[in-house]
Each structure stands twice: as C-alpha cells, then as structure tokens.
Design a protein around this motif. Structure first.
Motif, PDB file in Angstrom:
ATOM      1  N   LEU A  36      -8.805   8.957  -1.082  1.00  0.00           N
ATOM      2  CA  LEU A  36      -8.781   7.726  -0.307  1.00  0.00           C
ATOM      3  C   LEU A  36      -9.854   7.714   0.769  1.00  0.00           C
ATOM      4  O   LEU A  36     -10.474   6.675   1.035  1.00  0.00           O
ATOM      5  CB  LEU A  36      -7.394   7.524   0.309  1.00  0.00           C
ATOM      6  CG  LEU A  36      -6.255   7.278  -0.691  1.00  0.00           C
ATOM      7  CD1 LEU A  36      -4.917   7.273   0.029  1.00  0.00           C
ATOM      8  CD2 LEU A  36      -6.472   5.982  -1.448  1.00  0.00           C
ATOM      9  N   ASP A  37     -10.105   8.880   1.371  1.00  0.00           N
ATOM     10  CA  ASP A  37     -11.184   8.972   2.369  1.00  0.00           C
ATOM     11  C   ASP A  37     -12.547   8.768   1.708  1.00  0.00           C
ATOM     12  O   ASP A  37     -13.468   8.220   2.316  1.00  0.00           O
ATOM     13  CB  ASP A  37     -11.139  10.333   3.064  1.00  0.00           C
ATOM     14  CG  ASP A  37      -9.996  10.438   4.067  1.00  0.00           C
ATOM     15  OD1 ASP A  37      -9.413   9.394   4.401  1.00  0.00           O
ATOM     16  OD2 ASP A  37      -9.682  11.571   4.488  1.00  0.00           O
ATOM     17  N   PHE A  38     -12.663   9.223   0.472  1.00  0.00           N
ATOM     18  CA  PHE A  38     -13.926   9.053  -0.260  1.00  0.00           C
ATOM     19  C   PHE A  38     -14.117   7.594  -0.663  1.00  0.00           C
ATOM     20  O   PHE A  38     -15.202   7.033  -0.501  1.00  0.00           O
ATOM     21  CB  PHE A  38     -13.922   9.932  -1.508  1.00  0.00           C
ATOM     22  CG  PHE A  38     -15.114   9.712  -2.419  1.00  0.00           C
ATOM     23  CD1 PHE A  38     -16.315  10.362  -2.178  1.00  0.00           C
ATOM     24  CD2 PHE A  38     -15.030   8.842  -3.499  1.00  0.00           C
ATOM     25  CE1 PHE A  38     -17.417  10.150  -3.001  1.00  0.00           C
ATOM     26  CE2 PHE A  38     -16.118   8.622  -4.326  1.00  0.00           C
ATOM     27  CZ  PHE A  38     -17.326   9.283  -4.081  1.00  0.00           C
ATOM     28  N   ALA A  39     -13.066   6.977  -1.205  1.00  0.00           N
ATOM     29  CA  ALA A  39     -13.179   5.620  -1.751  1.00  0.00           C
ATOM     30  C   ALA A  39     -13.336   4.568  -0.659  1.00  0.00           C
ATOM     31  O   ALA A  39     -14.103   3.597  -0.818  1.00  0.00           O
ATOM     32  CB  ALA A  39     -11.954   5.304  -2.600  1.00  0.00           C
ATOM     33  N   GLN A  40     -12.622   4.728   0.445  1.00  0.00           N
ATOM     34  CA  GLN A  40     -12.706   3.786   1.573  1.00  0.00           C
ATOM     35  C   GLN A  40     -12.428   2.336   1.147  1.00  0.00           C
ATOM     36  O   GLN A  40     -13.126   1.405   1.581  1.00  0.00           O
ATOM     37  CB  GLN A  40     -14.090   3.878   2.241  1.00  0.00           C
ATOM     38  CG  GLN A  40     -14.342   5.176   2.969  1.00  0.00           C
ATOM     39  CD  GLN A  40     -13.463   5.331   4.215  1.00  0.00           C
ATOM     40  OE1 GLN A  40     -13.351   4.414   5.019  1.00  0.00           O
ATOM     41  NE2 GLN A  40     -12.828   6.485   4.346  1.00  0.00           N
ATOM     42  N   ILE A  41     -11.429   2.139   0.294  1.00  0.00           N
ATOM     43  CA  ILE A  41     -11.021   0.790  -0.113  1.00  0.00           C
ATOM     44  C   ILE A  41      -9.495   0.732  -0.146  1.00  0.00           C
ATOM     45  O   ILE A  41      -8.837   1.763  -0.271  1.00  0.00           O
ATOM     46  CB  ILE A  41     -11.582   0.405  -1.507  1.00  0.00           C
ATOM     47  CG1 ILE A  41     -11.189   1.462  -2.554  1.00  0.00           C
ATOM     48  CG2 ILE A  41     -13.078   0.189  -1.469  1.00  0.00           C
ATOM     49  CD1 ILE A  41     -11.660   1.113  -3.956  1.00  0.00           C
ATOM     50  N   PRO A  42      -8.923  -0.466  -0.033  1.00  0.00           N
ATOM     51  CA  PRO A  42      -7.470  -0.603  -0.089  1.00  0.00           C
ATOM     52  C   PRO A  42      -6.917  -0.064  -1.409  1.00  0.00           C
ATOM     53  O   PRO A  42      -7.579  -0.139  -2.447  1.00  0.00           O
ATOM     54  CB  PRO A  42      -7.233  -2.113   0.033  1.00  0.00           C
ATOM     55  CG  PRO A  42      -8.457  -2.628   0.715  1.00  0.00           C
ATOM     56  CD  PRO A  42      -9.587  -1.775   0.219  1.00  0.00           C
ATOM     57  N   LEU A  43      -5.707   0.421  -1.354  1.00  0.00           N
ATOM     58  CA  LEU A  43      -5.073   1.038  -2.515  1.00  0.00           C
ATOM     59  C   LEU A  43      -5.065   0.114  -3.724  1.00  0.00           C
ATOM     60  O   LEU A  43      -5.369   0.521  -4.847  1.00  0.00           O
ATOM     61  CB  LEU A  43      -3.642   1.443  -2.150  1.00  0.00           C
ATOM     62  CG  LEU A  43      -2.966   2.507  -2.997  1.00  0.00           C
ATOM     63  CD1 LEU A  43      -3.738   3.813  -2.932  1.00  0.00           C
ATOM     64  CD2 LEU A  43      -1.534   2.725  -2.521  1.00  0.00           C
ATOM     65  N   GLN A  44      -4.717  -1.145  -3.494  1.00  0.00           N
ATOM     66  CA  GLN A  44      -4.584  -2.092  -4.610  1.00  0.00           C
ATOM     67  C   GLN A  44      -5.928  -2.474  -5.237  1.00  0.00           C
ATOM     68  O   GLN A  44      -5.975  -3.064  -6.319  1.00  0.00           O
ATOM     69  CB  GLN A  44      -3.849  -3.366  -4.169  1.00  0.00           C
ATOM     70  CG  GLN A  44      -4.526  -4.121  -3.035  1.00  0.00           C
ATOM     71  CD  GLN A  44      -4.048  -3.671  -1.666  1.00  0.00           C
ATOM     72  OE1 GLN A  44      -3.578  -2.539  -1.519  1.00  0.00           O
ATOM     73  NE2 GLN A  44      -4.161  -4.549  -0.670  1.00  0.00           N
ATOM     74  N   ASP A  45      -7.027  -2.103  -4.559  1.00  0.00           N
ATOM     75  CA  ASP A  45      -8.360  -2.429  -5.076  1.00  0.00           C
ATOM     76  C   ASP A  45      -8.999  -1.278  -5.855  1.00  0.00           C
ATOM     77  O   ASP A  45     -10.116  -1.428  -6.360  1.00  0.00           O
ATOM     78  CB  ASP A  45      -9.294  -2.829  -3.921  1.00  0.00           C
ATOM     79  CG  ASP A  45      -8.892  -4.146  -3.283  1.00  0.00           C
ATOM     80  OD1 ASP A  45      -8.166  -4.928  -3.947  1.00  0.00           O
ATOM     81  OD2 ASP A  45      -9.286  -4.395  -2.121  1.00  0.00           O
ATOM     82  N   VAL A  46      -8.323  -0.149  -5.945  1.00  0.00           N
ATOM     83  CA  VAL A  46      -8.893   1.014  -6.637  1.00  0.00           C
ATOM     84  C   VAL A  46      -9.001   0.735  -8.133  1.00  0.00           C
ATOM     85  O   VAL A  46      -8.048   0.288  -8.774  1.00  0.00           O
ATOM     86  CB  VAL A  46      -8.026   2.273  -6.410  1.00  0.00           C
ATOM     87  CG1 VAL A  46      -8.546   3.431  -7.254  1.00  0.00           C
ATOM     88  CG2 VAL A  46      -8.036   2.653  -4.938  1.00  0.00           C
ATOM     89  N   ARG A  47     -10.183   0.994  -8.688  1.00  0.00           N
ATOM     90  CA  ARG A  47     -10.443   0.789 -10.110  1.00  0.00           C
ATOM     91  C   ARG A  47     -10.833   2.130 -10.757  1.00  0.00           C
ATOM     92  O   ARG A  47     -11.222   3.059 -10.045  1.00  0.00           O
ATOM     93  CB  ARG A  47     -11.581  -0.234 -10.310  1.00  0.00           C
ATOM     94  CG  ARG A  47     -11.267  -1.611  -9.743  1.00  0.00           C
ATOM     95  CD  ARG A  47     -10.166  -2.296 -10.553  1.00  0.00           C
ATOM     96  NE  ARG A  47      -9.840  -3.617 -10.024  1.00  0.00           N
ATOM     97  CZ  ARG A  47      -8.854  -3.860  -9.183  1.00  0.00           C
ATOM     98  NH1 ARG A  47      -8.099  -2.855  -8.743  1.00  0.00           N
ATOM     99  NH2 ARG A  47      -8.616  -5.084  -8.760  1.00  0.00           N
ATOM    100  N   PRO A  48     -10.765   2.204 -12.087  1.00  0.00           N
ATOM    101  CA  PRO A  48     -11.184   3.449 -12.758  1.00  0.00           C
ATOM    102  C   PRO A  48     -12.586   3.897 -12.355  1.00  0.00           C
ATOM    103  O   PRO A  48     -12.841   5.095 -12.241  1.00  0.00           O
ATOM    104  CB  PRO A  48     -11.106   3.079 -14.241  1.00  0.00           C
ATOM    105  CG  PRO A  48     -10.024   2.044 -14.302  1.00  0.00           C
ATOM    106  CD  PRO A  48     -10.204   1.238 -13.046  1.00  0.00           C
ATOM    107  N   SER A  49     -13.479   2.935 -12.117  1.00  0.00           N
ATOM    108  CA  SER A  49     -14.854   3.287 -11.736  1.00  0.00           C
ATOM    109  C   SER A  49     -14.889   4.037 -10.407  1.00  0.00           C
ATOM    110  O   SER A  49     -15.728   4.922 -10.206  1.00  0.00           O
ATOM    111  CB  SER A  49     -15.720   2.017 -11.641  1.00  0.00           C
ATOM    112  OG  SER A  49     -15.169   1.092 -10.714  1.00  0.00           O
ATOM    113  N   ASP A  50     -13.965   3.704  -9.508  1.00  0.00           N
ATOM    114  CA  ASP A  50     -13.904   4.402  -8.216  1.00  0.00           C
ATOM    115  C   ASP A  50     -13.476   5.853  -8.403  1.00  0.00           C
ATOM    116  O   ASP A  50     -13.981   6.762  -7.730  1.00  0.00           O
ATOM    117  CB  ASP A  50     -12.914   3.695  -7.287  1.00  0.00           C
ATOM    118  CG  ASP A  50     -13.301   2.251  -7.009  1.00  0.00           C
ATOM    119  OD1 ASP A  50     -14.466   2.022  -6.613  1.00  0.00           O
ATOM    120  OD2 ASP A  50     -12.450   1.372  -7.193  1.00  0.00           O
ATOM    121  N   VAL A  51     -12.554   6.054  -9.327  1.00  0.00           N
ATOM    122  CA  VAL A  51     -12.076   7.414  -9.612  1.00  0.00           C
ATOM    123  C   VAL A  51     -13.187   8.220 -10.275  1.00  0.00           C
ATOM    124  O   VAL A  51     -13.380   9.405  -9.975  1.00  0.00           O
ATOM    125  CB  VAL A  51     -10.825   7.379 -10.498  1.00  0.00           C
ATOM    126  CG1 VAL A  51     -10.317   8.795 -10.773  1.00  0.00           C
ATOM    127  CG2 VAL A  51      -9.721   6.551  -9.839  1.00  0.00           C
TER     128      VAL A  51
END
Length: 257
Positions: free
Chosen positions: A36-51
């Motif tokens: 989550l610190d790496f992605a820096q986006i809201p939980l509901q906005d996480v996409r496979p590309s972010d992972v």
C-alpha cells in the motif's frame, strides 16, 4: 495509506487472529503495508497492473518470498471482497514466478549423533534436541509446551497451539523421556513451561535460533529447528511409516513441511 485503509487492515488482522499464527499475521500485515505504501492509491482502485509493478520492484527477492507477499495480498483482498470494501480481488489475475523444486534438508543419522554429542554438555539443550527429533514439532510449539501437557505414563504430549490452532497428541520416545526427566530434575522453579532459558524464564524463539546457529558453526553443517522437523519425518519414512501417518504427526494437511 488512508485512515479508512488502516481501519480495514486492523479489522482484517483482528478477524484472522483465530485462524492464523500471530507471527504469520505480523508478516502478512507488514507485506500489505509495504504494498500500500508502494502503490499510494485507495484500496478500491488497486488493479492487477499495480500489483505487477510492485512485483517488478521486488525482483531482487527469491520467488518463494514473492509468493509469500502475494499470498498476504490475496487473503487481504479476499477479505475486502467479502466485506464489500472492494469489488474484486486483483490478485487472481496475477501470474506468479515459478518456484524451484526444493528437496527438504534433514540430518543423516551420523549428523544427528554428532548433534547429540555436542549438546550432551547441557541437559537442557540435549532435552530440547531430543524433543524436536522425537516429536517433529515446530519451534513455536516447543516453546509453548507446558509440563502439564505431558502424559508420562502414556508417553505423549498435547500440542495445544499447532498451525491453524489445531491440537494434537504426539508420542515421544523413551530416549526423549529420559532426557527431559534428567533436565527437569535440575529445575527448582515453579514455572509451568517445559523449557526455560538459562535465566529460568520462558524460552523465546530468538534464543533457540541463536542456539542452532551456534550448533551449525561448531558442527560444520546447517541445522535449524525446521531441519529437526524434516529429520523426524525423513527418518520415519525410512522406517516405512506411511506418509499420511507422518502428515498427521506433523499436524499438516499436506506432507510438505
């Protein structure tokens, strides 16, 4: 990480306290926060590309470590879906790196004899080694053992805090019985725990790991509490015990330990 996400994470941890070992939860929580610190986006906005971007960032880790980190996220997002905090779990679209086939390390009977001889200097250490070898318990299970968990007449011990919170009875050998009794005769305390540290306090996992690091240096081959667990299983298999029975003794749903 937003306040809302922090609350979701803490609720996730609380609701999994009865399902997972405390140390596993600590590791999972750390992995989730790291993502989550790496992605820096809201939980509901996480996409496979972010992972996938995070996985690329982790490319200096071994595949097994990456699998563990992704497993943390999978469970967390599963929880999010169940609680209707996110629409879908992005982890299921992720292709994980292949794991290398690993042959479990275990001690030969000659190496086991060397370890026994080395620990003969201390009744406590000798008893610990014999308990590991005779029962195949995990490190966390050994340090949680209490004297009242032992049935001396039946020569078995109740493992109260196994993985997944499962209890099981494990037999131990006459050799183990003798070594543990010899160690207990030296004790003049009223501590309920079966094994204590050199200061008479409950044994800690770090203490045991340092002990085994010392054994490895002195013996010239690697030995850890988990090596003892593999040794227990391997030596029973050599004697012809069916794998399903060994699996039960180890307290595992699968034979991989």
């Amino acid at each position: 990480m937003t306040n809302e996400t922090e609350i979701i994470l803490e609720t996730f941890v609380e609701e999994h306290l009865s399902r997972l070992q405390e140390q596993t939860l600590v590791t999972y929580k750390r992995n989730i926060i790291e993502f989550l610190d790496f992605a820096q986006i809201p939980l509901q906005d996480v996409r496979p590309s972010d992972v996938r971007k995070w996985m690329a960032h982790l490319n200096h880790y071994e595949p097994a470590t990456i699998h563990q980190k992704i497993a943390s996220l999978r469970l967390f997002f599963d929880y999010g879906v169940e609680e209707q905090m996110v629409e879908k779990n992005p982890i299921y679209a992720i292709e994980l790196p292949k794991l290398k086939d690993r042959v479990p390390e275990y001690l030969t009977r000659e190496q086991l004899m060397q370890l026994r001889m080395l620990t003969n200097r201390s009744r406590r250490e000798r008893a610990i080694i014999e308990m590991f070898y005779a029962t195949g318990v995990r490190l966390s299970e050994l340090i949680a053992m209490k004297q009242t968990d032992i049935d001396w007449e039946g020569r078995h011990i109740l493992i109260r805090k196994g993985k997944g919170k499962k209890e099981r009875l494990v037999l131990f050998t006459p050799e183990c019985e003798q070594q543990v009794k010899d160690y207990l005769k030296e004790r003049a305390d009223e501590q309920p725990y079966l094994f204590l540290n050199s200061k008479g306090r409950p044994l800690q996992s770090r203490t045991l790991r340092l002990m085994f690091e010392g054994y490895s240096k002195q013996l010239g081959f690697k030995v850890t509490p988990h090596t003892m667990r593999h040794t227990f299983a391997a030596h029973l298999a050599e004697k012809g015990m069916p794998l399903v029975h060994i699996q039960d003794l180890l307290g595992h749903d699968t034979i991989g330990v």
